[in-house]
Scaffold this active site. Structure first.
Site, PDB file in Angstrom:
ATOM      1  N   HIS A  96     -29.349 -29.888 -14.540  1.00  0.00           N
ATOM      2  CA  HIS A  96     -29.332 -30.957 -13.538  1.00  0.00           C
ATOM      3  C   HIS A  96     -28.443 -30.481 -12.401  1.00  0.00           C
ATOM      4  O   HIS A  96     -27.323 -29.995 -12.643  1.00  0.00           O
ATOM      5  CB  HIS A  96     -28.755 -32.232 -14.152  1.00  0.00           C
ATOM      6  CG  HIS A  96     -28.458 -33.304 -13.149  1.00  0.00           C
ATOM      7  ND1 HIS A  96     -29.346 -33.675 -12.152  1.00  0.00           N
ATOM      8  CD2 HIS A  96     -27.368 -34.098 -12.985  1.00  0.00           C
ATOM      9  CE1 HIS A  96     -28.806 -34.652 -11.434  1.00  0.00           C
ATOM     10  NE2 HIS A  96     -27.617 -34.914 -11.904  1.00  0.00           N
ATOM     11  N   HIS A  98     -27.372 -30.990  -7.919  1.00  0.00           N
ATOM     12  CA  HIS A  98     -27.421 -31.803  -6.707  1.00  0.00           C
ATOM     13  C   HIS A  98     -27.727 -30.889  -5.534  1.00  0.00           C
ATOM     14  O   HIS A  98     -27.141 -31.006  -4.466  1.00  0.00           O
ATOM     15  CB  HIS A  98     -26.103 -32.547  -6.502  1.00  0.00           C
ATOM     16  CG  HIS A  98     -25.965 -33.727  -7.417  1.00  0.00           C
ATOM     17  ND1 HIS A  98     -25.715 -34.995  -6.977  1.00  0.00           N
ATOM     18  CD2 HIS A  98     -26.083 -33.831  -8.757  1.00  0.00           C
ATOM     19  CE1 HIS A  98     -25.665 -35.827  -7.994  1.00  0.00           C
ATOM     20  NE2 HIS A  98     -25.880 -35.140  -9.084  1.00  0.00           N
ATOM     21  N   ASP A 121     -45.732 -19.671  -8.467  1.00  0.00           N
ATOM     22  CA  ASP A 121     -45.271 -18.677  -9.465  1.00  0.00           C
ATOM     23  C   ASP A 121     -44.475 -19.322 -10.593  1.00  0.00           C
ATOM     24  O   ASP A 121     -44.269 -18.714 -11.639  1.00  0.00           O
ATOM     25  CB  ASP A 121     -44.392 -17.628  -8.777  1.00  0.00           C
ATOM     26  CG  ASP A 121     -45.227 -16.477  -8.187  1.00  0.00           C
ATOM     27  OD1 ASP A 121     -44.718 -15.786  -7.286  1.00  0.00           O
ATOM     28  OD2 ASP A 121     -46.387 -16.292  -8.632  1.00  0.00           O
ATOM     29  N   HIS A 170     -31.424 -39.755  -6.526  1.00  0.00           N
ATOM     30  CA  HIS A 170     -30.387 -38.988  -7.245  1.00  0.00           C
ATOM     31  C   HIS A 170     -30.556 -37.512  -6.912  1.00  0.00           C
ATOM     32  O   HIS A 170     -30.110 -37.079  -5.843  1.00  0.00           O
ATOM     33  CB  HIS A 170     -30.503 -39.289  -8.736  1.00  0.00           C
ATOM     34  CG  HIS A 170     -29.371 -38.757  -9.563  1.00  0.00           C
ATOM     35  ND1 HIS A 170     -29.022 -39.264 -10.786  1.00  0.00           N
ATOM     36  CD2 HIS A 170     -28.500 -37.735  -9.342  1.00  0.00           C
ATOM     37  CE1 HIS A 170     -27.990 -38.580 -11.275  1.00  0.00           C
ATOM     38  NE2 HIS A 170     -27.663 -37.643 -10.414  1.00  0.00           N
ATOM     39  N   TYR A 227     -47.564 -10.156 -14.915  1.00  0.00           N
ATOM     40  CA  TYR A 227     -46.536  -9.902 -13.903  1.00  0.00           C
ATOM     41  C   TYR A 227     -45.372  -9.111 -14.508  1.00  0.00           C
ATOM     42  O   TYR A 227     -45.034  -9.286 -15.686  1.00  0.00           O
ATOM     43  CB  TYR A 227     -46.016 -11.217 -13.343  1.00  0.00           C
ATOM     44  CG  TYR A 227     -44.904 -11.027 -12.330  1.00  0.00           C
ATOM     45  CD1 TYR A 227     -43.563 -11.134 -12.717  1.00  0.00           C
ATOM     46  CD2 TYR A 227     -45.182 -10.674 -11.012  1.00  0.00           C
ATOM     47  CE1 TYR A 227     -42.540 -10.930 -11.804  1.00  0.00           C
ATOM     48  CE2 TYR A 227     -44.156 -10.479 -10.090  1.00  0.00           C
ATOM     49  CZ  TYR A 227     -42.836 -10.603 -10.499  1.00  0.00           C
ATOM     50  OH  TYR A 227     -41.829 -10.383  -9.582  1.00  0.00           O
TER      51      TYR A 227
HETATM   52  O1  LIG Z   1     -24.797 -36.673 -10.953  1.00  0.00           O
HETATM   53  C1  LIG Z   1     -24.248 -36.725 -12.018  1.00  0.00           C
HETATM   54  C2  LIG Z   1     -24.185 -37.980 -12.756  1.00  0.00           C
HETATM   55  O2  LIG Z   1     -25.475 -38.007 -13.389  1.00  0.00           O
HETATM   56  C3  LIG Z   1     -23.669 -35.524 -12.683  1.00  0.00           C
HETATM   57  O3  LIG Z   1     -24.408 -34.401 -12.316  1.00  0.00           O
HETATM   58  C4  LIG Z   1     -22.273 -35.205 -12.235  1.00  0.00           C
HETATM   59  O4  LIG Z   1     -21.508 -36.363 -12.004  1.00  0.00           O
HETATM   60  C5  LIG Z   1     -21.689 -34.336 -13.326  1.00  0.00           C
HETATM   61  O5  LIG Z   1     -21.399 -35.156 -14.418  1.00  0.00           O
HETATM   62  P1  LIG Z   1     -20.766 -34.461 -15.714  1.00  0.00           P
HETATM   63  O6  LIG Z   1     -19.542 -33.707 -15.251  1.00  0.00           O
HETATM   64  O7  LIG Z   1     -21.805 -33.519 -16.281  1.00  0.00           O
HETATM   65  O8  LIG Z   1     -20.465 -35.614 -16.633  1.00  0.00           O
END
Ligand SMILES: O=C(CO)[C@@H](O)[C@@H](O)COP(=O)(O)O
Length: 233
Positions: A96, A98, A121, A170, A227
């Site tokens: 995950h 940002h 790809d 998000h 590939y």
């Molecule tokens: O965006 C968020 C909350 O979902 C997280 O990526 C960020 O606050 C990191 O949280 P953690 O440190 O993994 O608990």
């Protein structure tokens, strides 16, 4: 156990790769990996600066989220990662981030449309954005429901054919066969988001040649992938 030690090191390195690739700032983002034989997941500890963490700090949880090894609290997104492991059998790692351009699409509520072979790809389709979560989902088991909305958005597609989703308002979640592959897919997502924004400025009517999607995705991920150094000469 040796395998758990290895998993913690792989997950630790994958979390550091988020920073190295410029996909996160501060403590944003997290990566996990699963040992399916043991039914155990290693994940980044919550709120610990990347510069301060070590491989030993990776927290081991079972598939119900119970901490079985480690003294730190696991990521606040742990329940989301676990939903994805429980629902996507072939997935071995979840990331995950940002990342700026991916988060911009998530905030805009727009999919990253497939417009080039760079995306084809690694993704066999548009990278979708989830729907709005309901008040009940947000006020209830939020992180668990977040995972359910991601699974709902992937639908009946092979999750490894579209290894990422934009969580509306998000930011991106990606996954792969390993933690390192999940991070690679985060790198690709951020770059094709950046390309997508520029493409829209150059030609808002840009379209993809769908024949290229199949060719490019399958040459890397299909049954007769050729590939790189693998496959037939
Ligand atoms: O965006 C968020 C909350 O979902 C997280 O990526 C960020 O606050 C990191 O949280 P953690 O440190 O993994 O608990």
């Amino acid at each position: 156990m040796a395998s758990l030690r290895t998993l913690k090191e792989e997950v630790y390195e994958a979390n550091l790769a988020l920073v190295r690739h410029g996909l996160v700032l501060l403590t944003w983002g997290n990566v996990s990996g699963i040992d399916r034989d043991q039914g155990l997941v290693a994940i980044k500890p919550s709120g610990v600066p990347y510069d301060d963490m070590t491989a030993d700090d990776m927290v081991i949880v079972d598939l119900d989220g119970k901490v079985v090894e480690g003294t730190l609290k696991p990521s606040s997104d742990t329940a989301t990662h676990l939903v994805l492991y429980n629902r996507f059998e072939g997935v071995g790692g979840v990331a995950h981030t940002h990342s700026t351009h991916g988060a911009a699409y998530a905030q805009a509520g727009r999919p990253i449309k497939i417009l080039g072979t760079t995306q084809a790809d690694y993704f066999a389709d548009d990278i979708p954005c989830t729907r709005d979560m309901t008040k009940e989902e947000i006020e209830g088991a939020f992180e668990h429901e977040t995972g359910n909305v991601i699974v709902e958005t992937v639908g009946n597609r092979d999750p490894l054919h579209v290894p990422g989703v934009l969580l509306k308002n998000h930011a991106p979640f990606t996954w792969g066969k390993t933690a390192a592959e999940a991070v690679r897919n985060s790198v690709v997502l951020e770059e094709v988001a950046r390309m997508g924004l520029m493409t829209a400025q150059l030609n808002p009517q840009a379209e993809m040649n769908q024949h290229l999607v199949k060719k490019h995705f399958e040459r890397k991920h299909g049954p007769n992938a050729y590939y790189g150094q693998g496959g037939p000469n």
